[in-house]
Design a protein around this motif. Structure first.
Motif: not given
Length: 193
Positions: A22-23, A46-48, A70-71, A80-83
Motif C-alpha cells: 500500500i502506497k 475502497g479498503r481504508g 482509501e485504496i 495506490n491510495t487517495k487521501f
C-alpha cells in the motif's frame, strides 16, 4: 449400526491470496504504509488505511495526527491510495483544554480552487473563559478564514497546510486579535465526494 461420517476437506483460502504493497498518494511522497492480502485485486478498492503522521515523516511530535487513506487503484502488486481525511487523537484534544478556558469548535465545508470539497473542523482554546457572544464571533471569524484560505489553494496544497499545522497557525494569528487564544488546531478533515 452407525454410519461413518465422511470427512469434509477444508480448503485453505489463505494460500490463494497475494500480498499487495500500500502506497500513499504523490502529495504524501508516495511512501509505503503497509501490506495487505487479497484474493483478487478488485477486492482491495475502497479498503481504508489509517496511519499516523509520525509513521509517515518520522517526526515524533506529530504522533497525535492520524491520516486516513482509501485504496482507489491497483497496479501490479502496488495498491495506490487517495487521501480521505485526518483527525487528531482524543487524548491530545483533552490535553489542550484546561479549567478556566473556553473551547470553541468551528466547522466549515470549504471548496478549493480546483473544485474539491472538504469539511474542516477547528478547535480554538482561549486563555481565559470567553463570553458566549465572543465565542460566536470567534466561530464566525474562523469559518470565514477557512473558506477564504481554501478558495485560494488547490486540493493538494490545502491538505498539506491542514495536516502540517500551517493553516491552524494562520487562523491563530488572525483570530487572536479578537480574543486571546492559547491554541488553534484543525482536529478533523474529511473529503466530501
Amino acid at each position: 449400526m452407525a454410519k461413518a461420517k465422511a470427512r469434509r476437506r477444508v480448503r485453505d483460502t489463505w494460500k490463494e491470496k497475494s500480498w499487495y504493497t500500500i502506497k500513499t498518494p504523490v502529495n504524501f511522497e508516495d511512501k509505503e504504509i503497509g501490506e495487505t492480502p487479497a484474493k483478487d485485486p478488485e477486492l482491495l478498492i475502497g479498503r481504508g488505511v489509517e496511519v499516523t503522521m509520525r509513521e509517515l515523516t518520522g517526526d515524533f511530535s506529530k504522533q497525535y495526527i492520524k491520516l486516513r487513506f482509501e485504496i482507489d487503484n491497483v497496479a501490479g502488486n502496488v495498491a495506490n491510495t487517495k487521501f480521505t481525511g485526518h483527525k487528531t487523537t482524543t487524548d491530545y484534544v483533552r490535553s489542550m483544554i484546561r479549567r478556566g478556558t473556553s473551547r470553541i469548535d468551528a466547522s466549515a465545508i470549504v471548496k478549493t480552487k480546483d473544485d474539491r470539497k472538504l469539511k474542516l473542523q477547528v478547535l480554538a482554546v482561549t486563555i481565559r473563559r470567553a463570553k458566549s457572544s465572543q465565542q460566536r464571533f470567534m466561530r464566525k471569524t474562523i469559518e470565514d478564514l477557512l473558506i477564504e484560505a481554501a478558495a485560494e489553494k488547490t486540493f493538494d496544497e490545502l491538505v498539506k497546510v491542514c495536516v502540517n499545522g500551517k493553516l491552524a497557525s494562520e487562523i491563530y494569528h488572525n483570530a487572536k486579535k479578537i480574543y486571546p487564544l492559547k491554541r488553534v488546531e484543525i482536529i478533523k478533515s474529511k473529503v466530501i465526494k
